[in-house]
Write a protein that holds these residues in place. Structure first.
Motif, short mmCIF file in Angstrom:
data_model
loop_
_atom_site.label_atom_id
_atom_site.label_comp_id
_atom_site.label_asym_id
_atom_site.label_seq_id
_atom_site.Cartn_x
_atom_site.Cartn_y
_atom_site.Cartn_z
N VAL A 280 -52.45 59.25 38.02
CA VAL A 280 -53.72 59.40 38.89
C VAL A 280 -54.40 60.87 38.92
N ASP A 281 -53.34 61.71 38.95
CA ASP A 281 -53.85 63.27 38.91
C ASP A 281 -54.55 63.60 37.64
N ILE A 282 -53.81 63.23 36.68
CA ILE A 282 -54.30 63.34 35.23
C ILE A 282 -55.70 62.71 35.13
N ILE A 283 -55.97 61.29 35.70
CA ILE A 283 -57.04 60.96 35.43
C ILE A 283 -58.04 61.40 36.18
N GLU A 284 -58.00 62.12 37.45
CA GLU A 284 -58.84 62.37 38.29
C GLU A 284 -59.35 63.96 38.07
N ARG A 292 -56.83 61.94 29.66
CA ARG A 292 -57.30 61.06 30.42
C ARG A 292 -57.48 59.54 29.79
N ARG A 293 -57.57 59.46 28.73
CA ARG A 293 -57.54 58.25 28.13
C ARG A 293 -56.34 57.58 28.19
N ASN A 294 -55.20 58.50 27.59
CA ASN A 294 -53.88 57.98 27.65
C ASN A 294 -53.33 57.46 28.94
N ALA A 295 -53.82 58.41 30.10
CA ALA A 295 -53.15 58.23 31.35
C ALA A 295 -53.85 56.96 32.11
N THR A 296 -55.18 56.75 31.61
CA THR A 296 -55.84 55.38 32.04
C THR A 296 -55.35 54.15 31.57
N TRP A 297 -54.98 54.35 30.19
CA TRP A 297 -54.20 53.07 29.46
C TRP A 297 -53.14 52.91 29.84
N LEU A 298 -52.16 53.75 30.29
CA LEU A 298 -50.70 53.87 30.66
C LEU A 298 -50.76 53.00 32.31
N LEU A 299 -51.71 53.75 32.88
CA LEU A 299 -51.64 53.25 34.60
C LEU A 299 -51.71 51.83 34.93
N GLY A 300 -52.52 51.24 33.96
CA GLY A 300 -52.29 49.71 34.30
C GLY A 300 -51.28 48.88 33.82
N ARG A 301 -50.38 49.63 33.07
CA ARG A 301 -49.42 48.95 32.49
C ARG A 301 -47.86 49.32 33.06
N VAL A 302 -47.87 50.13 33.96
CA VAL A 302 -46.64 50.49 34.73
C VAL A 302 -46.64 50.42 36.29
N THR A 303 -47.92 50.04 36.82
CA THR A 303 -47.94 50.30 37.97
C THR A 303 -47.33 48.92 38.68
N GLY A 304 -46.45 49.12 39.60
CA GLY A 304 -45.68 47.98 40.29
C GLY A 304 -46.50 47.54 41.58
N THR A 305 -45.97 46.51 42.34
CA THR A 305 -46.49 46.03 43.44
C THR A 305 -46.81 47.15 44.67
N GLN A 306 -45.96 48.12 44.72
CA GLN A 306 -45.94 49.06 45.57
C GLN A 306 -47.21 49.98 45.76
N HIS A 307 -47.60 50.22 44.58
CA HIS A 307 -48.69 51.45 44.45
C HIS A 307 -50.06 50.70 43.63
N ARG A 308 -49.87 49.51 43.86
CA ARG A 308 -51.11 48.65 43.14
C ARG A 308 -52.42 49.20 43.47
N TRP A 309 -52.88 49.23 44.96
CA TRP A 309 -54.22 49.63 45.33
C TRP A 309 -54.63 51.11 44.99
N THR A 314 -58.25 53.98 41.45
CA THR A 314 -58.50 55.16 40.55
C THR A 314 -59.06 54.86 39.23
N LEU A 315 -58.49 53.36 38.76
CA LEU A 315 -59.43 53.10 37.46
C LEU A 315 -60.61 52.41 37.80
N VAL A 316 -61.19 52.11 38.90
CA VAL A 316 -62.21 51.95 39.47
C VAL A 316 -63.13 52.86 39.28
N GLY A 317 -62.72 53.89 39.63
CA GLY A 317 -63.26 55.42 39.85
C GLY A 317 -63.96 55.75 38.47
N VAL A 318 -63.13 55.41 37.39
CA VAL A 318 -63.62 55.93 35.97
C VAL A 318 -64.21 54.86 35.10
#
Length: 406
Positions: A280-284, A292-309, A314-318
């Motif tokens: 999130v820090d890298i994206i923002e 930013r591209r790679n962090a955006t790509w990776l974030l959606g693939r490693v996010t578990g249920t705990q930090h989903r929102w 963050t992704l909606v923000g970009v």
């Protein structure tokens, strides 16, 4: 008394110079010297003050900070000239300056050896590599640290095996500079040496080592970086995530797909809070598009249920990122997360009067991947009400994927 932070913020060189020469506190003088090295102010008075401190201050750490500050200001030759009583001209040919400065590496005065090492590293002449290598075991740890730094600046692979011998140096600063130097030189030998520093007792050394591992165009550091996500220091963990992102950019194209799959597999096995927060820090806040591209790509693939929102917001923000590829990756990452939460977030973008049309167009596109009946109804209305052709086009395309208009 005005704080050093305020003086730095206000670029108050005059008061900083006064503190450097008159303060009775060693830490204050050291910090004043460090700030003066960074300030973008006219040189003469600042350089004169730093030169005096580098020679005459009673504290070795202050003298070292003054020398480094002069190096940052590209004025350390003035210090050398003052010490040896002979002009060291920056206008001379590189080889001639290097020859003069290598003589200074053997001076009886450690400050002169430090200054010479700094300049030799900055001018980038590899003719000085062997002379610098010979000074790596210098009895003064301040000199050893700056020699290691200089060798890193030269990026000469001849220095790697000698730098590796400093991995167990008794002084933290020497080990830290060694880790940074090995990261700059790169290559398999340097990588092997760095991997041997991951268990260093000092947080600063582990952090620099973790941050340096991303420089290598190799998948070899992957397991080590994933292992560092369990380090007791948050700074080390964040540096490891940053390096994982850099690996995605630096690895050869033919290895990229395999690396991405392996990285996702390893990071998805546990819900690391630091992974999400760092991405999130890298994206923002990241300044480099590839990060930013790679962090955006990776974030959606490693996010578990705990930090989903947190990931979804963050992704909606970009979605309207200036870099179109980042926006595209945001949509694919949101689709990977999927579910009602993502659909709701994208529908909110379509209803937000302050959302840009670019964001709304990408939100419509995303709803075509994750939406259900409520998305179909909203998109059906949007096709008839929007004034933006791109939004209409994206909405119509999404509608077709969801079964067409009602």
């Amino acid at each position: 008394m005005t704080s050093l932070f305020t003086l730095e913020k206000e670029a108050d060189a005059e008061r900083l110079v006064t503190l450097l020469s008159e303060s009775n506190n060693d830490t204050v003088r050291q910090r004043a010297a460090e700030i003066l090295g960074d300030l973008d102010v006219p040189d003469d008075e600042v350089v004169d003050s730093l030169t005096t401190a580098a020679q005459d201050d009673s504290n070795g750490a202050v003298r070292a900070a003054a020398i480094d500050a002069l190096d940052q200001r590209e004025a350390v030759e003035q210090l050398i000239s003052a010490i040896v009583g002979e002009e060291i001209s920056g206008s001379k040919a590189e080889w001639a300056r290097a020859e003069e400065l290598t003589d200074a590496l053997t001076s009886d005065q450690p400050e002169l050896r430090m200054a010479a090492a700094n300049v030799l590293g900055r001018i980038g002449s590899r003719s000085a590599t062997e002379d610098l290598i010979r000074r790596l075991p210098d009895p003064d740890p301040r000199v050893r640290a700056r020699v290691a730094r200089a060798l890193g600046r030269l990026e000469d692979k001849r220095a790697v095996s000698h730098l590796a011998e400093r991995r167990t140096d008794e002084e933290v600063d020497v080990r830290r500079e060694t880790a940074e130097a090995l990261g700059r030189i790169e290559g398999d030998e340097a990588l092997s040496a760095l991997l041997g520093m991951l268990n260093d007792p000092a947080e600063a050394v582990r952090r620099i080592t973790a941050g340096s591992l991303g420089n290598f165009g190799s998948v070899k550091p992957l397991d080590a970086l994933v292992g560092l996500l369990g380090d007791k220091s948050e700074a080390v963990r964040k540096a490891a995530v940053f390096s994982l992102i850099e690996l995605l950019s630096n690895v050869p194209p033919e290895q990229s797909h395999e690396l991405r799959e392996t990285m996702v597999q390893k990071l998805s096995t546990s819900d690391h809070r630091v992974v999400v927060s760092s991405l999130v820090d890298i994206i923002e806040e990241g300044s480099q598009a590839h990060q930013r591209r790679n962090a955006t790509w990776l974030l959606g693939r490693v996010t578990g249920t705990q930090h989903r929102w947190e990931a979804i917001e963050t992704l909606v923000g970009v979605l309207d990122a200036d870099d179109g590829m980042t926006a595209q990756f945001a949509v694919t990452s949101l689709a990977t997360i999927g579910g009602e939460s993502v659909e709701t977030a994208l529908l909110e973008v379509l209803s937000d009067s302050e959302a840009t049309t670019d964001a709304q167009a990408m939100a419509a596109f995303g709803l075509g991947k994750v939406g259900g009946e409520r998305s179909r109804e909203r998109l059906d209305t949007l096709v008839d009400t929007t004034d933006d052709e791109e939004v209409r086009k994206r909405a119509f395309s999404a509608l077709s994927k969801l079964g067409g208009r009602a």
